[in-house]
Every structure is written in C-alpha cells, then in structure tokens.
Design a protein around this motif. Structure first.
Motif, PDB file in Angstrom:
ATOM      1  N   PHE A   1       0.800  -1.191  -0.110  1.00 38.65           N
ATOM      2  CA  PHE A   1       0.017  -0.090   0.010  1.00 38.65           C
ATOM      3  C   PHE A   1       0.693   1.106   0.036  1.00 38.65           C
ATOM      4  CE2 PHE A   1      -2.131  -3.555   2.146  1.00 38.65           C
ATOM      5  CZ  PHE A   1      -3.368  -3.552   1.333  1.00 38.65           C
ATOM      6  N   ILE A   2       0.837   1.929  -1.077  1.00 40.53           N
ATOM      7  CA  ILE A   2       2.049   2.882  -1.199  1.00 40.53           C
ATOM      8  C   ILE A   2       1.543   4.236  -1.171  1.00 40.53           C
ATOM      9  CG2 ILE A   2       3.739   3.728  -2.970  1.00 40.53           C
ATOM     10  CD1 ILE A   2       3.490   1.009  -4.236  1.00 40.53           C
ATOM     11  N   ASP A   3       1.881   5.106  -0.379  1.00 40.80           N
ATOM     12  CA  ASP A   3       1.480   6.663  -0.326  1.00 40.80           C
ATOM     13  C   ASP A   3      -0.064   6.744   0.035  1.00 40.80           C
ATOM     14  OD1 ASP A   3       4.025   7.323  -0.678  1.00 40.80           O
ATOM     15  OD2 ASP A   3       4.070   7.579  -2.844  1.00 40.80           O
ATOM     16  N   TYR A   4      -0.366   5.923   0.851  1.00 37.89           N
ATOM     17  CA  TYR A   4      -1.947   5.780   1.260  1.00 37.89           C
ATOM     18  C   TYR A   4      -2.075   7.234   2.405  1.00 37.89           C
ATOM     19  CZ  TYR A   4      -5.043   2.758  -0.695  1.00 37.89           C
ATOM     20  OH  TYR A   4      -5.845   1.979  -1.717  1.00 37.89           O
ATOM     21  N   GLU A   5      -3.225   7.956   2.233  1.00 40.95           N
ATOM     22  CA  GLU A   5      -3.434   8.972   3.078  1.00 40.95           C
ATOM     23  C   GLU A   5      -4.238   8.504   4.228  1.00 40.95           C
ATOM     24  OE1 GLU A   5      -4.672  12.687   1.442  1.00 40.95           O
ATOM     25  OE2 GLU A   5      -3.626  12.593  -0.091  1.00 40.95           O
ATOM     26  N   TYR A   6      -3.732   8.243   5.438  1.00 39.51           N
ATOM     27  CA  TYR A   6      -4.310   7.933   6.864  1.00 39.51           C
ATOM     28  C   TYR A   6      -4.184   8.867   7.942  1.00 39.51           C
ATOM     29  CZ  TYR A   6      -5.023   4.763  10.674  1.00 39.51           C
ATOM     30  OH  TYR A   6      -5.571   4.431  11.696  1.00 39.51           O
TER      31      TYR A   6
ATOM     32  N   GLU B   1     -11.463  -0.645  -0.386  1.00 40.63           N
ATOM     33  CA  GLU B   1     -11.534   0.748  -1.159  1.00 40.63           C
ATOM     34  C   GLU B   1     -10.080   0.909  -1.689  1.00 40.63           C
ATOM     35  OE1 GLU B   1     -10.559   3.935   2.223  1.00 40.63           O
ATOM     36  OE2 GLU B   1     -12.486   3.233   2.314  1.00 40.63           O
ATOM     37  N   ILE B   2      -9.966   1.479  -2.635  1.00 40.10           N
ATOM     38  CA  ILE B   2      -8.712   1.983  -3.429  1.00 40.10           C
ATOM     39  C   ILE B   2      -8.617   3.436  -3.802  1.00 40.10           C
ATOM     40  CG2 ILE B   2      -7.967  -0.480  -4.099  1.00 40.10           C
ATOM     41  CD1 ILE B   2      -8.977   0.055  -7.126  1.00 40.10           C
ATOM     42  N   ASN B   3      -9.204   4.254  -2.674  1.00 44.07           N
ATOM     43  CA  ASN B   3      -9.436   5.488  -3.371  1.00 44.07           C
ATOM     44  C   ASN B   3      -8.243   6.363  -3.387  1.00 44.07           C
ATOM     45  OD1 ASN B   3     -12.136   4.874  -2.879  1.00 44.07           O
ATOM     46  ND2 ASN B   3     -12.469   5.577  -0.964  1.00 44.07           N
ATOM     47  N   ASN B   4      -7.135   6.220  -2.621  1.00 43.91           N
ATOM     48  CA  ASN B   4      -6.089   6.988  -2.596  1.00 43.91           C
ATOM     49  C   ASN B   4      -4.744   6.231  -2.876  1.00 43.91           C
ATOM     50  OD1 ASN B   4      -5.173   6.805   0.074  1.00 43.91           O
ATOM     51  ND2 ASN B   4      -6.901   8.029   0.629  1.00 43.91           N
ATOM     52  N   GLY B   5      -3.788   6.783  -3.175  1.00 44.00           N
ATOM     53  CA  GLY B   5      -2.614   6.191  -3.061  1.00 44.00           C
ATOM     54  C   GLY B   5      -2.464   4.783  -4.029  1.00 44.00           C
ATOM     55  N   GLN B   6      -1.418   3.754  -3.935  1.00 42.10           N
ATOM     56  CA  GLN B   6      -1.463   2.842  -4.964  1.00 42.10           C
ATOM     57  C   GLN B   6      -1.668   1.490  -4.255  1.00 42.10           C
ATOM     58  OE1 GLN B   6       1.822   2.988  -7.572  1.00 42.10           O
ATOM     59  NE2 GLN B   6       1.773   5.352  -7.672  1.00 42.10           N
TER      60      GLN B   6
END
Length: 160
Positions: A5-10, A43-48
């Motif tokens: 999970f790359i660069d996910y905003e959390y 969900e795959i809303n943000n990041g990669q």
C-alpha cells in the motif's frame, strides 16, 4: 504473495505498508479499524496498491480480494456454524464441488470437531470462535491471512 500500500493517506499522514505472505501479521492498536477497508481491498480511493508487483485497479481488484483472508470477528451469534460457513461460500462466489466436505475439512484443519457445525455461535467458547474464524477463511484457500486484533480477549499471560 506481497501486498504494498503505497502513499496512502491515513489520519492526515501518508503511509506505506507492505505485507509478505511468508510472514505472520497481526493488526492491532488504537484506531487501526480505520485501516481495515484499505487492507481488505474494500477501497482503493487514494495511493496505490500493488500485489506481486502488479498494480491493483478497479478492474482486477476482485481477483485479488479472493487471495486475502482478513480475520475480524463473528457478528451473527444466533446463527449456527454451518449457516455462517455456507453464507461465506455464497457471499464470496466460491465454486466448491462438495461444500459440506470442504466445511468439515476446514474445521478439521483448525482442530475443531465437525459436530460443531450444528452449534450456534453463542454456544462456542472464545477459543472455538477464534478457530472458527480461521476455518471460515480457509474455505477460500487464501494466499494470505491478516488477523485483526489477534490478542483481543487473551489474558495478560497469554498475550506474552
């Protein structure tokens, strides 16, 4: 199998997580429940997201969801074990030639007696419920199992 999970905003931060199927992971901690939709690929809303180096997209996400078992909790306490396990098979569109045999085999793997299939969830001990969660997820032959709150309901001595 490897999931990144790359660069996910959390929680106003950018995070990168990586899971490898050759290791055992437990997810625990304050507010970790917010990560569950991401980790379970809901969900795959943000990041990669990349699995085995391949980018996960809306077109191929269902293929990857079948490979991951996320063990959380049992919600239906008044249902019997058999019904919960068959619902899992149906909900995940699993093609199983002999569902009853597959259910019994999954229970056997986790060392639960096959007669448990007629019991209601509320009749099971905490240990039996935890083992049942594994048995349910084994029905889909996952490549990776991620456990949410693996030490919940254990006394302090067993947590060590």
């Amino acid at each position: 199998m490897e999931i990144k999970f790359i660069d996910y905003e959390y929680k106003d931060k950018t995070i990168t997580l990586s899971f490898d199927s050759s290791k055992i992971y437990g997810i625990t901690g304050k507010n970790v429940v917010d990560l569950l939709p991401i980790i379970s690929l809901k969900e795959i809303n943000n990041g990669q997201i990349a699995i085995d180096g391949n980018k996960v997209t809306k077109d191929n996400i269902n293929e990857y969801r079948k490979k991951i078992a996320l063990i959380i909790t049992l919600n239906s306490t008044h249902q019997c074990v058999y019904n919960i396990m068959t619902e899992f098979i149906q909900r995940n569109n699993l093609v199983i030639k002999d569902p009853l045999k597959k259910i019994k085999d999954s229970l056997k793997i986790v060392e639960l007696d096959e007669n448990i299939i007629t019991k209601k969830i509320y009749e099971l001990s905490t240990s039996e419920k935890k083992l049942l969660l594994f048995a349910i997820n084994l029905l889909s032959n996952p490549e990776m199992i991620i456990i949410y709150e693996p030490f919940k309901c254990l006394d302090k001595q067993n947590k060590k």
